[in-house]
Structures are given as C-alpha cells and as structure tokens.
Design an enzyme around this catalytic site. Structure first.
Site, PDB file in Angstrom:
ATOM      1  N   TRP A   1       0.833  -1.208   0.000  1.00  0.00           N
ATOM      2  CA  TRP A   1       0.000   0.000   0.000  1.00  0.00           C
ATOM      3  C   TRP A   1       0.857   1.243   0.000  1.00  0.00           C
ATOM      4  CZ3 TRP A   1      -4.198  -1.241  -1.999  1.00  0.00           C
ATOM      5  CH2 TRP A   1      -4.917  -2.369  -1.618  1.00  0.00           C
TER       6      TRP A   1
ATOM      7  N   ASP B   1      -1.531   6.736   6.260  1.00  0.00           N
ATOM      8  CA  ASP B   1      -2.620   5.851   5.845  1.00  0.00           C
ATOM      9  C   ASP B   1      -2.866   4.903   7.017  1.00  0.00           C
ATOM     10  OD1 ASP B   1      -4.214   3.822   4.834  1.00  0.00           O
ATOM     11  OD2 ASP B   1      -2.944   3.393   3.091  1.00  0.00           O
TER      12      ASP B   1
ATOM     13  N   LYS C   1     -12.066  -1.547   6.621  1.00  0.00           N
ATOM     14  CA  LYS C   1     -11.262  -2.491   7.382  1.00  0.00           C
ATOM     15  C   LYS C   1     -11.779  -2.580   8.816  1.00  0.00           C
ATOM     16  CE  LYS C   1      -8.811  -2.931   3.759  1.00  0.00           C
ATOM     17  NZ  LYS C   1      -7.592  -2.271   3.330  1.00  0.00           N
TER      18      LYS C   1
HETATM   19  C1  LIG Z   1      -7.154  -1.757   2.075  1.00  0.00           C
HETATM   20  C2  LIG Z   1      -6.106  -0.729   2.135  1.00  0.00           C
HETATM   21  C3  LIG Z   1      -6.000   0.262   1.150  1.00  0.00           C
HETATM   22  C4  LIG Z   1      -6.908   0.312  -0.058  1.00  0.00           C
HETATM   23  O1  LIG Z   1      -8.160   0.761   0.310  1.00  0.00           O
HETATM   24  P1  LIG Z   1      -9.291   1.126  -0.785  1.00  0.00           P
HETATM   25  O2  LIG Z   1     -10.350   1.719   0.060  1.00  0.00           O
HETATM   26  O3  LIG Z   1      -9.651  -0.154  -1.455  1.00  0.00           O
HETATM   27  O4  LIG Z   1      -8.715   2.102  -1.728  1.00  0.00           O
HETATM   28  C5  LIG Z   1      -5.022   1.218   1.292  1.00  0.00           C
HETATM   29  N1  LIG Z   1      -4.188   1.210   2.343  1.00  0.00           N
HETATM   30  C6  LIG Z   1      -4.256   0.268   3.307  1.00  0.00           C
HETATM   31  C7  LIG Z   1      -3.311   0.313   4.444  1.00  0.00           C
HETATM   32  C8  LIG Z   1      -5.224  -0.727   3.230  1.00  0.00           C
HETATM   33  O5  LIG Z   1      -5.286  -1.657   4.191  1.00  0.00           O
END
Ligand SMILES: *Cc1c(COP(=O)(O)O)cnc(C)c1O
Length: 360
Positions: free
Chosen positions: A101, A171, A195
């Site tokens: 990511w 993030d 998540k």
């Molecule tokens: C799942 C995830 C993403 C991607 O998320 P989307 O909402 O599908 O764009 C980005 N960063 C992390 C750390 C993730 O776990």
C-alpha cells in the site's frame, strides 16, 4: 441464521450489535417512514446522523479543534492522489515504503512531483519497520508519508518517524480506531473505512486546518480539493449516506465498549492469544519481527504451500473464513479487527492446535 468467524482483511467483520440495529431501522428509520438509504442528504434526519458521527469520532480520537474531519468517497486509493494534489506545494514529498500500500501511494505521488523513497523494508519482504529516527528527510519536502499498519504484511509503526518538522501523513486504513492516537502529531490521517469501521466505499480524512488551502496542483478536479469538502461539511455532493450512518453506529458501539483505550486492551488480549500460540507452535510460524507486530493483521505460514492450502480449506469448513494470505505473500492471514470477538480468535487457535496434531 448462522454467522461464521470472518477473518477477512477487508471488507471485514462488523459488530453484530451494529448490524442488528441497522436491520431494525431498515424499513423505518426512527419513525420517519423511510430507510436512511432513501432519505435526502439535506434532510434534518441525515444532518443529525452526519453531525453525530463527526462529533463521536472527534470524541473517540480526541481530535483537536484545529483539525477538520472529512468523509470522502473513493476509499484510500483516491487519497493516494488527493494527498499530493493538495499538499505538494513544492512538488516534493518523502515516502517510507513498508508494504504494497505504501508502494502504491508512492507511485501515485510520482505522477505529481518528486516522491522520494527515503526508507524501505522491501529487502526482507516487508517483515519489519525500518528505523525512522534519523532519515534523510528532503529539505523542501511538503510532507512525509507512512502506511501506519501494513495490512498485507502484519507490521505496524509502534513509534512514529522523526519527520524533522515536516507534516506527517498516515494511511491508517487497517488500524483506524483500534487504539488511541495522538492526532496532533500528524498533518493528515486517512483511511478507507472498510477495514475497521464500516462498509466499503468511503475514506475518512482528518486534516490539520492550516494544510487545507485553495491552492492545489493545476488541474486538480474540484471534487478532489480538501477545501471543497471542508467548506461544505462533507456535503459538497451527495455523500455515501448509508456508509456514514453505518460508521456512526460503529462509533456509538466503540463508545459503549469504553472508547479506544478499552478497545486497545481488548485488541492486545486478542492478538496475544494468537501470537502466543504462534510463538510456541511447531507447525505454524509468524512472519514478522516481533517488536513490529500488528494488533490487527496476523500473517502466518506452515512452510508448506500444500499444508497452507489445506489449512485454509479445512478452516473454512469449520466456520473460520477468509484466512488465505494476500496473493503477494501466500500462507495465511487472520485479520482480527475491533469487531472480531475474542471467541473467534480462540476458536481459530483451537483449530490450529487440532490441525497441528493431525499434521505434525
Ligand atoms: C485496504 C487498504 C487500502 C486500499 O483501500 P481502498 O479503500 O480499497 O482504496 C489502502 N491502504 C491500506 C493500508 C489498506 O489496508
């Protein structure tokens, strides 16, 4: 009705109380004769839902006054682009690459300016967090970006990097609300909600107000300006109303659970059940440096692809679902987010013990 223990990395398990409340309010939300899905985003009812969700999130995280909370569609991926479009005034940013990511965030930023990889753990398949106490931060960096919890690899920053005064952008998709955070240490926090918070389709952005400005990179679409969303109170266009409603329910649930300190304790207890087993098992092994382990995502392997595959299949039949590791690492991964009860983790460990006896 029969529910399984769902260890999916995302979209993921939600608290049963929350699902039940949403089901109860489905046909007639609190006497207004319609579902939240059917009501105007400008209605009094929805305005209350939105404002309450924001207020509860502020309370849970202790978000200071000088930060704005935004609900934006597009998930975390869109933030990979919105962050540079809005923050790259000098067109320079530094990225710490601790997984897929973070890597994706870096390559997106490269579309807009000079994005430097200033540290990485790719040399050992992202199984650890590099030392970030004295990194070569670029003098004119607009920000330093991290992926705080690495969903795929199961690592977490337990110490934030020293950004040498540059705004920290994180993030937090897979650790959002799993424990308290000191929001004041960040310039911007973002995460997809699917998540640990709600259904897919939205990101929450927490941004320091002085970083919100009219000035964005040339060609930035109106919708992708933080200022537009901040000025409109997340109602610039029709937001993901139902997702905001669901997230609000989860915030209320978290408050009933005792807030984020209480949640952290529960998450530590839960993770310990699994990690303790992994540390003593002869068949199963964790894949991550101990001091960098995540409380949310726990990858593990047997060392045999064939056994891994069989484990995932047999676990599924036993009501333990979505344990297959990410395609880039293989093996298994148990995501044990806030809504996964400790009984689920204990059931997983009991199943692993049994599998080990049968296959050891
Ligand atoms: C799942 C995830 C993403 C991607 O998320 P989307 O909402 O599908 O764009 C980005 N960063 C992390 C750390 C993730 O776990």
């Amino acid at each position: 009705m029969s529910r399984v223990y769902n260890f999916s990395a995302g979209p993921a398990v939600l608290p049963e109380d929350v699902l039940r409340e949403m089901a109860q309010e489905m046909m007639d939300y609190r006497g207004c004769g319609m579902s939240v899905m059917e009501m105007s985003h400008r209605s009094k009812e929805f305005e209350t839902i939105l404002e309450q969700a924001k207020a509860d999130l502020r309370e849970l995280l202790g978000i200071p006054e000088n930060y704005e909370v935004l609900f934006i569609q597009g998930g975390a991926h869109l933030q990979f682009a919105m962050v540079p479009m809005n923050l790259m005034k000098n067109r320079v940013a530094d990225y710490i690459v601790t997984g897929q990511w973070a890597k994706k965030a870096l390559s997106e930023a490269k579309l807009y300016g000079t994005a430097n990889k200033i540290a990485t753990s790719e040399d050992e398949t992202f199984s650890y967090i590099p030392d970030c106490s004295d990194l070569p931060i670029s003098e004119n960096a607009d920000y330093v970006h991290i992926c705080e919890n690495n969903t795929i690899y199961g690592t977490k920053f337990h110490t934030l990097p020293n950004t040498k005064g540059k705004p920290l952008v994180a993030d937090v998709s897979s650790c959002f609300l799993s424990e308290p955070m000191d929001v004041s240490r960040y310039g911007l926090i973002y995460g997809g909600v699917q998540k640990n918070i709600g259904p897919a389709g939205m990101a929450i952005v927490i941004i320091r107000k002085d970083l919100i400005s009219e000035e964005t990179l040339e060609g930035t679409p109106t919708y992708l300006k933080y200022k537009i969303h901040a000025d409109a109170g997340s109602l610039y266009n029709t937001p993901n109303c139902y997702c905001i409603y669901a997230c609000g329910k989860v915030f209320e649930w978290l408050k009933r659970m005792g807030g984020l300190s209480a949640m952290k304790k529960i998450n530590e207890e839960k993770a310990a059940v699994l990690y303790d087993f992994l540390d003593h098992s002869k068949l199963f092994h964790g894949t991550v440096r101990k001091e960098d382990r995540s409380l949310m995502n726990v990858p593990f392997v047997t060392g045999s692809k064939e056994l891994d595959g069989r484990f995932v299949e047999e676990a599924k039949l036993a009501g333990l679902q979505n344990l297959k590791g990410h395609r880039s690492v293989g093996g298994m991964r148990a995501s044990i987010y806030n809504a996964m009860p400790i009984q689920g983790v204990k059931a997983l460990v009991a199943f692993m013990e049994k599998f080990e006896k049968e296959n050891g």
